[in-house]
Design an enzyme around this catalytic site. Structure first.
Site, short mmCIF file in Angstrom:
data_model
loop_
_atom_site.label_atom_id
_atom_site.label_comp_id
_atom_site.label_asym_id
_atom_site.label_seq_id
_atom_site.Cartn_x
_atom_site.Cartn_y
_atom_site.Cartn_z
N LYS A 226 -17.91 -5.40 9.25
CA LYS A 226 -16.77 -6.24 8.93
C LYS A 226 -15.82 -6.27 10.12
O LYS A 226 -15.42 -5.21 10.61
CB LYS A 226 -16.07 -5.66 7.69
N HIS B 158 0.85 -1.21 0.00
CA HIS B 158 0.00 0.00 0.00
C HIS B 158 0.88 1.26 0.00
O HIS B 158 0.61 2.23 -0.72
CB HIS B 158 -0.86 0.07 1.27
N SER C 113 -2.90 -7.58 3.43
CA SER C 113 -3.14 -7.42 4.87
C SER C 113 -3.55 -8.75 5.49
O SER C 113 -3.12 -9.10 6.59
CB SER C 113 -4.24 -6.39 5.13
N ARG D 182 -2.40 -6.17 -8.08
CA ARG D 182 -1.31 -7.12 -7.84
C ARG D 182 -1.35 -8.17 -8.94
O ARG D 182 -0.83 -7.99 -10.01
CB ARG D 182 -1.45 -7.76 -6.45
N1 COD Z 1 0.60 -3.79 -3.61
C1 COD Z 1 -0.16 -2.88 -4.26
N2 COD Z 1 -1.47 -2.63 -4.01
C2 COD Z 1 -2.02 -3.33 -3.02
C3 COD Z 1 -1.32 -4.28 -2.27
C4 COD Z 1 0.05 -4.52 -2.61
N3 COD Z 1 0.78 -5.44 -1.98
N4 COD Z 1 -2.15 -4.82 -1.36
C5 COD Z 1 -3.34 -4.22 -1.55
N5 COD Z 1 -3.28 -3.33 -2.55
C6 COD Z 1 -4.32 -2.47 -3.07
C7 COD Z 1 -5.62 -3.22 -3.30
O1 COD Z 1 -5.63 -3.86 -4.56
C8 COD Z 1 -6.57 -2.07 -3.25
O2 COD Z 1 -6.56 -1.37 -4.48
C9 COD Z 1 -5.99 -1.14 -2.19
O3 COD Z 1 -4.61 -1.50 -2.11
C10 COD Z 1 -6.62 -1.25 -0.81
O4 COD Z 1 -6.64 -2.60 -0.41
P1 COD Z 1 -7.43 -3.07 0.90
O5 COD Z 1 -7.49 -4.55 0.86
O6 COD Z 1 -6.87 -2.41 2.11
O7 COD Z 1 -8.86 -2.42 0.71
P2 COD Z 1 -10.20 -3.04 0.14
O8 COD Z 1 -10.00 -3.66 -1.20
O9 COD Z 1 -10.81 -3.88 1.20
O10 COD Z 1 -11.09 -1.71 -0.04
C11 COD Z 1 -12.39 -1.81 -0.51
C12 COD Z 1 -13.16 -0.49 -0.34
C13 COD Z 1 -13.16 -0.07 1.11
C14 COD Z 1 -12.50 0.59 -1.18
C15 COD Z 1 -14.60 -0.78 -0.87
O11 COD Z 1 -15.14 -1.88 -0.21
C16 COD Z 1 -15.52 0.42 -0.71
O12 COD Z 1 -15.41 1.40 -1.43
N6 COD Z 1 -16.44 0.33 0.27
C17 COD Z 1 -17.37 1.40 0.57
C18 COD Z 1 -18.82 1.04 0.17
C19 COD Z 1 -18.98 1.23 -1.32
O13 COD Z 1 -18.89 2.32 -1.85
N7 COD Z 1 -19.29 0.11 -2.00
C20 COD Z 1 -19.51 0.10 -3.43
C21 COD Z 1 -18.20 -0.13 -4.16
S1 COD Z 1 -18.48 -0.27 -5.88
#
Ligand code: COD
Length: 159
Positions: free
Chosen positions: A40, A16, A127, A89
């Site tokens: 969650k 991240h 994570s 990724r």
């Molecule tokens: N290297 C690069 N990027 C990474 C890595 C890595 N090692 N690990 C994760 N990422 C990227 C992920 O691909 C993602 O793009 C971002 O980092 C954040 O990852 P996470 O896992 O912390 O977050 P998510 O995917 O759980 O987040 C989801 C949201 C919170 C953005 C989504 O659920 C949301 O918008 N929720 C709000 C309700 C909503 O609007 N829903 C409708 C969505 S269409």
């Protein structure tokens, strides 16, 4: 121009952080937006996640760390921003990410999603895998920022 990097960040990893560093060089303002989702179960509270991210990003001057609840598009509207960045990724990320990008654009006209391919060094880091490894006593020091590592250790190893 501003951009939003939304996520759960439970906890933030060096993968991240690599995305944050790269966008912070290209945009005037980067909003790291942490989803506050009571439904969650997360390891870290939103306050803890904010503290960890602020500490990890203290050398970047154009970062704002905020929590949001509800729809991401509503948060985006509240700060008048129509650009999100997400990390890609492996190919397995693609399907979910494209669906979210298309839906967000349906919900908020002209909302765009910028995809950055992850740094190869961290493309296997997530994570959830970090939490699994440390829960079994493995070392995750090379994959998370310093404060995240300290807090992970105190949650899992000093019980
Ligand atoms: N290297 C690069 N990027 C990474 C890595 C890595 N090692 N690990 C994760 N990422 C990227 C992920 O691909 C993602 O793009 C971002 O980092 C954040 O990852 P996470 O896992 O912390 O977050 P998510 O995917 O759980 O987040 C989801 C949201 C919170 C953005 C989504 O659920 C949301 O918008 N929720 C709000 C309700 C909503 O609007 N829903 C409708 C969505 S269409």
């Amino acid at each position: 121009m501003k951009i939003i990097y939304p996520g759960s960040f439970d906890p933030i990893t060096l993968g991240h952080l690599d995305i944050i560093e790269r966008v912070s060089k290209k945009f005037d303002e980067v909003y790291i937006a942490i989803l506050n989702n009571n439904q969650k179960k997360s390891l870290f509270t939103v306050e803890e996640r904010i503290e960890i991210i602020k500490d990890a990003c203290k050398s970047f001057k154009n970062i704002k760390v905020v929590a949001f609840s509800g729809l991401l598009v509503d948060f985006a509207k509240s700060i008048d921003c129509k650009l999100i960045v997400r990390g890609l990724r492996e190919v397995s990320d693609y399907e979910k990410e494209v669906q979210m990008a298309l839906m967000n654009r349906e919900l908020y006209n002209d909302m765009e999603t910028l995809f950055l391919v992850s740094n190869a060094k961290y493309s296997f880091v997530s994570s959830s895998i970090i939490k699994e490894i440390i829960s079994f006593g493995g070392n995750v020091e090379n994959f998370v920022p310093e404060l995240a590592y300290k807090m992970l250790k105190s949650k899992y190893l000093h019980k």
